[in-house]
Design a protein around this motif. Structure first.
Motif, short mmCIF file in Angstrom:
data_model
loop_
_atom_site.label_atom_id
_atom_site.label_comp_id
_atom_site.label_asym_id
_atom_site.label_seq_id
_atom_site.Cartn_x
_atom_site.Cartn_y
_atom_site.Cartn_z
N TYR A 16 2.96 -20.71 54.94
CA TYR A 16 3.38 -19.99 56.14
C TYR A 16 3.44 -20.97 57.31
CZ TYR A 16 2.39 -15.70 53.60
OH TYR A 16 2.38 -14.69 52.68
N LYS B 97 3.68 -19.88 60.45
CA LYS B 97 3.11 -19.17 61.60
C LYS B 97 1.70 -18.68 61.26
CE LYS B 97 7.57 -17.01 62.48
NZ LYS B 97 8.21 -15.72 62.71
N PRO B 98 0.84 -18.54 62.29
CA PRO B 98 -0.49 -17.97 62.03
C PRO B 98 -0.43 -16.48 61.72
CG PRO B 98 -0.24 -18.50 64.36
CD PRO B 98 0.99 -19.01 63.65
N SER B 99 0.58 -15.78 62.25
CA SER B 99 0.82 -14.38 61.95
C SER B 99 2.29 -14.08 62.25
CB SER B 99 -0.11 -13.47 62.78
OG SER B 99 0.20 -13.56 64.14
N PRO B 100 2.82 -12.97 61.73
CA PRO B 100 4.25 -12.71 61.89
C PRO B 100 4.73 -12.63 63.34
CG PRO B 100 3.32 -11.27 60.23
CD PRO B 100 2.17 -11.99 60.86
N ASP B 101 3.87 -12.21 64.27
CA ASP B 101 4.29 -12.06 65.66
C ASP B 101 4.05 -13.31 66.52
OD1 ASP B 101 1.57 -11.67 65.36
OD2 ASP B 101 1.42 -10.32 67.08
N LYS B 102 3.53 -14.36 65.94
CA LYS B 102 3.25 -15.60 66.67
C LYS B 102 4.36 -16.62 66.42
CE LYS B 102 -0.97 -14.31 67.77
NZ LYS B 102 -2.09 -14.67 68.48
N GLU C 144 -1.84 -19.50 52.05
CA GLU C 144 -2.64 -18.39 51.56
C GLU C 144 -2.92 -18.59 50.08
OE1 GLU C 144 -2.35 -13.58 50.74
OE2 GLU C 144 -0.60 -14.66 51.46
N PHE D 2 -6.60 -17.40 54.05
CA PHE D 2 -5.62 -18.19 54.78
C PHE D 2 -6.27 -19.52 55.18
CE2 PHE D 2 -4.03 -13.94 54.94
CZ PHE D 2 -2.66 -14.09 54.85
#
Length: 160
Positions: A94, A96-101, A121, A126
């Motif tokens: 991944y 990004k650290p999360s989908p919205d970042k 992951e 993670f």
């Protein structure tokens, strides 16, 4: 044909830009399909029959391997001045650290030793992958949300 040979064949087909490859030997049938973007690789592997001798299995991968190394030699010489950051574990890559970042790094980003480059992951954990070198990101070799293998190249870094 062992698992390592099959993995190498999948990587070769994914990097070649071919949409589908079927390999059929006396006791093994393998079909590898990729999308045009190269994001998804679907592999169908039919188990070998126990009555067939092992010697026949080693013939086809050896015929394919020289073509892969000869086509990759010019690219490898251009990229030899760069440091390759490889995956320390098997998992899902991944950016990004999360989908919205926002993404950790882009091509052209300057990084320092210890900077987080991506997250992998593995088994619902993670793992942040930190840079062991300072430099500039030249190329990101893996697509976001793609499976990665141990020791698979992830980034090319120009240390200068």
């Amino acid at each position: 044909m062992d698992l390592k040979e099959i993995q190498n064949l999948i990587k070769f087909v994914a990097n070649s830009g071919v949409a589908e490859v079927k390999l059929e030997m006396d006791d093994v049938k393998i079909t590898i399909r990729t999308t045009l973007e190269g994001n998804v690789t679907e592999t169908t592997y039919v188990q070998q029959m126990p009555a067939q001798p092992v010697l026949q299995q080693a013939v086809a991968p050896q015929q394919i391997a020289p073509a892969a190394t000869s086509s990759e030699t010019p690219a490898a010489s251009e990229e030899s001045k760069y440091i390759t950051i490889k995956s320390p574990i098997i998992g899902t890559f991944y950016r990004k650290p999360s989908p919205d970042k926002s993404v950790f790094v882009e091509v052209g980003s300057t990084i320092a030793k210890g900077d987080v480059l991506c997250v992998i992951e593995a088994m619902k954990l993670f793992n942040e992958i930190e840079s062991e070198v300072s430099g500039k990101i030249v190329k990101i070799l893996v697509d976001d949300m793609s499976p990665v293998e141990f020791d698979q190249p992830l980034f090319l870094v120009d240390p200068s």
